[in-house]
Every structure is written in C-alpha cells, then in structure tokens.
Design a protein around this motif. Structure first.
Motif: not given
Length: 366
Positions: A113-127
């Motif tokens: 959970a602490a990873l989200s305090e450093w940066h935001a990662v989002s995605w869009l995939t065919p699935a």
C-alpha cells in the motif's frame, strides 16, 4: 520521466531485462507472446494490488521448464522527479515463500500500500474492454485502483474493509455474542465510510474532467456512483446490526460499500444521457474507456508522479482517434508506456519516444 532504470529478474519470460534511458513516451514493439505485456505487468506491480492481469504470484515467476518450481522474481525501478532520483521502488518474492509478495522502498521493507504514496500507476488493456458488461466487483476494483491517484491510503481502507467483512461473516456463522459483532461492525463501518467517501469523490472529479473533454473523437461517458448502503459510519453500523439475521441466512453482508456500483451512461450529442454503457457497441465502449483513462490520467498527474500503461491500444484505433490520443498524452504529465506488434502505428511519436524491440523475453533498444 517518473520511472527510469527498470529491471526485471526471473519475471514471466524475462530472465533478466533492463530498461534505461526512458522517456515521456516508451514503446515496446514485438510479436505476440514476445513479452511486451509482461513488462507492463511488472511496472503495474510497483503499485498496490495484483497488477494488470490479477495473476497469482506463483504464475509470475519464470520457470526453466514446465513443472519445475518457480524461481523467486524481482522488479525494481528508480522514481525520478525533476531530473533527480527520489526513490528506488522494488517488489519481489523469496524461494521459501513464493506466494508472498514483498516490497522495498529505498532499501527498507514496506507494505504494498505504501507504493501508492510515491506515484500513481494506471492502465488500459484489451482485457478491460468488457468492463461495462463484467461484474459489479470488476467495476469496484477499477474504481479502487483509480482512487489511489487521489487518496494513497485508499488501498489500506479497502483492505481493512475486506478483512472486517470476512471476520463478520465468520462471527455470524459461529453465532457469536452481539458484543463481538458490535466491535467488528464498528471497524467495518469506519473503513467502509472511508472507502465510500473516496470512491464518491473520485467519480465526482472524473465527471468534472470528462465534462471538460470534447465529445469527439472519443465518447463522453456520464459516471454515477451508486452506494450499496449508508455511507456514514454510524448509519452503516446501525444497518449492519439490524440486518444480522438476514446476513446470517445469506452467508454474507447484503449492505455496504462492497455492494457499490459504478453506473456508466453514453452521452448523446446534445449532452443528454443515452444508453447504458453495457448496451453500447464495443467501439463505443472502447471510446468511453479511453475517455475515462485520459480523464484519470489528468487527475493522477496533478499531485505526484504518474505512469500510464496502454497495452495494444494504438492498433485498434482509426488514424483520427490515434492522433488525438497521442496529442492528449503528449500534453499530459504522465509517463506513457505502450505496446504494439509493429512500430508503424506509433510513427507520429516514434522520434520522441524510447523504443525497445522485444523478442523471447529479451529487450533491444532501437
């Protein structure tokens, strides 16, 4: 460029891969099955959650031969802000615990959970093309992942909510004394209220960003947050206490944030609500997903470093929509990673992008 010097060790079909000299646009080009999406999946694991494929940890580790035990894997990256490395992020497994994911930030053990305090990662995939016809649970996960961009602590609140729900179900099944249920329901209601508040805020902010986007060439969806019950902690705790008999018979709680829904409607050209997204064509659904992704990208990059992963998106867009997508991504602050089987669809941005050829789990800079 938020992420630089990314390393993959024994991850999927990558024995050892390293990506250096990253840029705003980063392109991974190669045949199907070469390992392009595996790189995106590795980056997605530098955020809370199970990554863009939601795979089991033992599925992620490279195997020399079928049937052999998985090797421990490791993923690392430097987080760069204003040209300086601000953090070193890593996630890995150990041989003795292949099903447990560990995280290190700047060399120290940390929670996922602490990873989200450093940066935001989002995605869009065919699935994700079937998101609007999928289960309400899939849409809740979609919302919760996006919510980390505005509230890094959201992952912890969701975890607390899910844990409290499991404990309450166990206590109901065991027919424990009311005082035990009072305590766990208070915890559940407190975590649930935080989760509901963040989800509602996210949908509101996304709606504001979407309203600022032109309706063409991508669709403009209308988003509505539908709460699965009372959103205040006192009201939710009282409802849970009142519905214990019904929930015991059902074997689960029938009211609460775990029943929330995201309603998506296609906007008509005149600005009025149209069809539910689930009833729209696959092309319209894809256009709405891209619009939501672009709107979220603006939110995610407004407060901290942001990374956007787009798997096989360009090849499925006509030239007009593809050009507009590249224009909007170039104007945004998020670092963008895209995959494709060939470089031609990226010709408009190839000269300013970092490009790697991917083949059999190996990377070659172009």
């Amino acid at each position: 460029m938020p992420l630089a010097r990314i390393t993959l060790q024994d991850f999927r079909n990558h024995a050892h891969s390293e990506l250096v000299e990253t840029a705003h646009f980063n392109l991974l080009v190669g045949a199907n099955g070469a390992g392009k999406t595996n790189v995106l999946e590795a980056i997605s694991l530098l955020a809370p959650g199970r990554g863009l494929r939601r795979a089991q940890l033992t599925e992620l580790a490279r195997r020399e031969r079928p049937g052999e035990p998985p090797s421990p894997f490791a993923i690392g990256a430097s987080l760069v802000e204003q040209g300086q490395v601000s953090a070193r992020l890593g996630t890995y497994t150990r041989p003795e615990q292949p099903g447990r994911r560990l995280v290190r930030i700047n060399g120290a053990e940390a929670s996922a959970a602490a990873l989200s305090e450093w940066h935001a990662v989002s995605w869009l995939t065919p699935a994700m093309d079937g998101l609007f016809t999928d289960s309400a649970g899939a849409r809740r996960r979609f919302v919760d992942r996006m919510a980390l961009a505005i509230e890094p602590a959201h992952a912890r609140a969701v975890s607390q909510l899910e844990g409290a729900l499991r404990e309450r179900n166990r206590l109901l099944e065991d027919n424990r004394e009311p005082r035990w249920l009072d305590a766990i329901e208070a915890q559940l209601a407190e975590a649930g209220a935080r989760v509901a508040e963040t989800r509602a805020l996210l949908v509101k902010l996304l709606g504001e960003e979407l309203s600022a986007l032109p309706p063409e060439p991508f669709a403009r969806p209308i988003l509505t947050y539908c709460a699965g019950g009372p959103t205040g902690p006192e009201e939710l705790a009282a409802t849970l206490a009142r519905e214990r008999a019904r929930d015991r018979a059902a074997g689960r709680a029938l009211t609460g944030p775990h029943r929330d829904e995201l309603e998506v409607v296609m906007m008509r050209p005149d600005g009025s609500p149209g069809q539910l997204a689930a009833a729209c064509s696959t092309g319209e659904q894809k256009a709405m997903l891209i619009a939501i992704t672009l709107a979220h990208g603006i939110l995610a990059a407004s407060g901290r470093p942001s990374v956007l992963l787009l798997d096989e998106v360009a090849a499925h867009l006509d030239p007009v929509r593809r050009a507009e997508l590249f224009r909007r991504l170039a104007a945004g602050r998020a670092q963008v990673w895209m995959t494709g089987t060939e470089l031609a669809p990226f010709s408009e941005i190839a000269s300013e992008a970092a490009v790697w050829r991917v083949a059999n789990g190996a990377l070659e800079p172009l």
